[in-house]
Design a protein around this motif. Structure first.
Motif, short mmCIF file in Angstrom:
data_model
loop_
_atom_site.label_atom_id
_atom_site.label_comp_id
_atom_site.label_asym_id
_atom_site.label_seq_id
_atom_site.Cartn_x
_atom_site.Cartn_y
_atom_site.Cartn_z
N GLU A 306 32.08 51.68 39.44
CA GLU A 306 31.56 52.66 38.48
C GLU A 306 30.12 52.39 38.09
O GLU A 306 29.34 53.32 37.86
CB GLU A 306 32.43 52.66 37.21
N HIS A 307 29.73 51.11 38.00
CA HIS A 307 28.44 50.76 37.40
C HIS A 307 27.46 50.03 38.33
O HIS A 307 26.31 49.81 37.93
CB HIS A 307 28.68 49.91 36.14
N ASN A 308 27.90 49.61 39.52
CA ASN A 308 27.00 49.01 40.52
C ASN A 308 26.25 47.80 39.96
O ASN A 308 25.04 47.66 40.13
CB ASN A 308 25.99 50.07 41.02
N VAL A 309 26.99 46.88 39.34
CA VAL A 309 26.34 45.73 38.70
C VAL A 309 26.48 44.44 39.51
O VAL A 309 26.05 43.38 39.06
CB VAL A 309 26.93 45.50 37.29
N GLY A 310 27.06 44.51 40.69
CA GLY A 310 27.23 43.29 41.45
C GLY A 310 27.74 43.54 42.85
O GLY A 310 27.69 44.66 43.36
N TYR A 311 28.24 42.46 43.46
CA TYR A 311 28.70 42.48 44.84
C TYR A 311 30.15 42.00 44.89
O TYR A 311 30.56 41.19 44.05
CB TYR A 311 27.84 41.56 45.70
N LEU A 312 30.89 42.48 45.86
CA LEU A 312 32.28 42.08 46.04
C LEU A 312 32.43 41.26 47.31
O LEU A 312 31.79 41.54 48.32
CB LEU A 312 33.20 43.32 46.12
N ILE A 313 33.30 40.26 47.25
CA ILE A 313 33.61 39.44 48.42
C ILE A 313 35.12 39.25 48.47
O ILE A 313 35.77 39.10 47.43
CB ILE A 313 32.87 38.07 48.35
N SER A 314 35.68 39.29 49.66
CA SER A 314 37.14 39.21 49.80
C SER A 314 37.63 37.91 50.41
O SER A 314 38.83 37.67 50.47
CB SER A 314 37.64 40.39 50.65
N ASP A 315 36.71 37.06 50.87
CA ASP A 315 37.09 35.81 51.55
C ASP A 315 36.26 34.66 50.99
O ASP A 315 35.03 34.76 50.91
CB ASP A 315 36.86 35.96 53.05
N LEU A 316 36.93 33.57 50.64
CA LEU A 316 36.24 32.42 50.06
C LEU A 316 35.77 31.41 51.09
O LEU A 316 35.33 30.32 50.73
CB LEU A 316 37.15 31.71 49.04
N HIS A 317 35.85 31.73 52.36
CA HIS A 317 35.36 30.80 53.38
C HIS A 317 33.86 30.59 53.18
O HIS A 317 33.11 31.55 52.95
CB HIS A 317 35.62 31.35 54.77
N PRO A 318 33.38 29.35 53.22
CA PRO A 318 31.95 29.09 52.98
C PRO A 318 31.00 29.95 53.83
O PRO A 318 29.94 30.37 53.35
CB PRO A 318 31.80 27.61 53.30
N ALA A 319 31.39 30.21 55.09
CA ALA A 319 30.52 31.00 55.96
C ALA A 319 30.36 32.42 55.44
O ALA A 319 29.27 33.02 55.54
CB ALA A 319 31.07 31.01 57.39
N TYR A 320 31.43 32.99 54.87
CA TYR A 320 31.36 34.34 54.32
C TYR A 320 30.51 34.37 53.05
O TYR A 320 29.74 35.31 52.82
CB TYR A 320 32.77 34.88 54.04
N ILE A 321 30.67 33.34 52.22
CA ILE A 321 29.85 33.27 51.00
C ILE A 321 28.37 33.18 51.37
O ILE A 321 27.53 33.91 50.82
CB ILE A 321 30.27 32.05 50.16
N ALA A 322 28.05 32.31 52.31
CA ALA A 322 26.66 32.14 52.73
C ALA A 322 26.12 33.43 53.34
O ALA A 322 24.97 33.82 53.08
CB ALA A 322 26.55 30.99 53.72
N ALA A 323 26.92 34.10 54.16
CA ALA A 323 26.47 35.33 54.81
C ALA A 323 26.14 36.41 53.78
O ALA A 323 25.13 37.12 53.90
CB ALA A 323 27.53 35.83 55.79
N LEU A 324 27.00 36.54 52.76
CA LEU A 324 26.74 37.55 51.73
C LEU A 324 25.46 37.23 50.97
O LEU A 324 24.62 38.12 50.74
CB LEU A 324 27.93 37.63 50.77
N ILE A 325 25.28 35.99 50.56
CA ILE A 325 24.09 35.61 49.77
C ILE A 325 22.82 35.79 50.61
O ILE A 325 21.81 36.30 50.12
CB ILE A 325 24.23 34.18 49.25
N ASN A 326 22.88 35.42 51.87
CA ASN A 326 21.71 35.61 52.74
C ASN A 326 21.40 37.08 52.94
O ASN A 326 20.23 37.48 53.02
CB ASN A 326 21.95 34.93 54.09
#
Length: 365
Positions: A306-326
């Motif tokens: 509704e408000h577009n205040v952040g990002y969503l992630i569905s997997d806690l694997h470190p590679a996915y976290i790093a990929a999203l942040i990059n």
């Protein structure tokens, strides 16, 4: 409700970090109630700060485990029977037995505020007998409360259907402030604030840091994993960029959030308590104008959608976290749109609005 009657609020913490209850107690004081917040004295508790409401710490011989909960509830029960407040405000299942029995003995009203899905917390995973005890307490006492409160729409629906008692949502949001929201500086950093406990994705976040170049991570808080995470960091190639800031005051956390580049709110989907949660840090980041990474869980899906205040992630694997942040680093235009949306959303999700809802609920008791 006679607004001058006494309201005693009961928690199991030592009253220092409980910003939600501080806000609630201050709101009740503002509408003319006589309010006391009751907690416990820990061996390492720092002195209480000055508040508009009264505060009481109960000392216990036991500080953890079943004997603590039994002793604390007995002490709370005796204190409530002796003082007989007009309304007893029970926070979470671990205060419910004492508060409910005191309600019956003194013929008072009781509010139950569920800050989490208590019987589904990670600490009860694999502990079937202990979980059954807490579930039994809820089945006995919750159907008899005069009013139910909780922190998210999802939990309100679940608890209302489960116990046939209406639960109202009071969001765990900060006061709306007018301070300037600073753009992130050249030394960008991620910010995690809160408890360092199991299921918060902190091990995976630290493991992801070597894959995220030229950015720091500040971890503000302490908890059960404090030692484990620091030891893990010693072996990390990114250890010079990971800072453990320890406990910070609310004012210090505001400064850290206003100067951060991205907030972090990661959770393990195995816990239903986390799955249906809506963390106060999510709103703290929002009010600081700080976009945040959050799990693809129902409450975050709804508000971010509704408000577009952040990002969503569905997997806690470190590679996915790093990929999203990059990826966020490579898309500054989208990032700055989300910063602007944070300021707009804060106009809706703030304690000034929630306090009006709370007053309406109390006026109907």
């Amino acid at each position: 409700m006679n607004k001058r009657r006494k309201i005693y609020c009961v928690v199991t913490n030592d009253l220092i970090q409980d910003q939600r209850m501080h806000r609630i107690c201050n709101t009740l004081i503002e509408i003319g109630c006589d309010v006391m917040l009751i907690g416990r004295q820990k061996p390492d508790s720092i002195p209480l700060g000055q508040q508009k409401f009264r505060q009481k710490r109960l000392k216990c011989f036991f500080n953890k485990g079943p004997f603590f909960y039994m002793e604390y509830n007995i002490r709370v029960l005796l204190y409530l029977i002796l003082n007989a407040p007009y309304i007893i405000y029970s926070v979470d299942t671990d205060t419910l037995a004492a508060c409910s029995i005191a309600k019956w003995i003194r013929n008072r009203k009781i509010i139950f505020d569920s800050h989490e899905y208590f019987t589904e917390v990670p600490e009860l995973t694999g502990r079937k007998f202990v979980k059954k005890i807490w579930e039994a307490l809820e089945r006995v006492f919750i159907p008899h409360v005069n009013c139910g409160l909780t922190v998210s729409e999802s939990l309100a629906t679940i608890l209302s259907e489960k116990y046939k008692v209406p639960f109202h949502t009071i969001y765990n949001v900060p006061m709306l402030n007018t301070y300037d929201r600073k753009p992130p500086g050249e030394n960008k950093y991620l910010l995690y604030q809160g408890m360092l406990n199991k299921g918060r994705g902190l091990e995976q976040l630290i493991a992801a840091m070597p894959m995220i170049p030229s950015i720091k991570l500040i971890i503000a808080g302490e908890g059960d994993l404090s030692h484990t995470l620091r030891k893990m960091n010693e072996d990390s190639p990114a250890k010079s960029r990971i800072i453990f800031a320890g406990w910070q005051t609310p004012d210090q956390l505001q400064i850290l959030a206003r100067e951060a580049w991205l907030g972090v709110n990661l959770l393990d989907s195995k816990s239903l308590n986390y799955y249906y949660s809506l963390a106060n840090k999510f709103f703290d980041y929002m009010h600081a104008g700080l976009p945040s990474i959050n799990m693809d869980f129902p409450e975050y899906q709804r508000i971010i959608g509704e408000h577009n205040v952040g990002y969503l992630i569905s997997d806690l694997h470190p590679a996915y976290i790093a990929a999203l942040i990059n990826d966020i680093l490579k898309n500054p235009e989208e990032y700055y749109r989300k910063k602007e949306c944070c300021a707009i959303a804060a106009q809706h999700y703030n304690w000034q609005n929630e306090s009006l809802h709370l007053q309406t609920i109390f006026d109907q008791l």
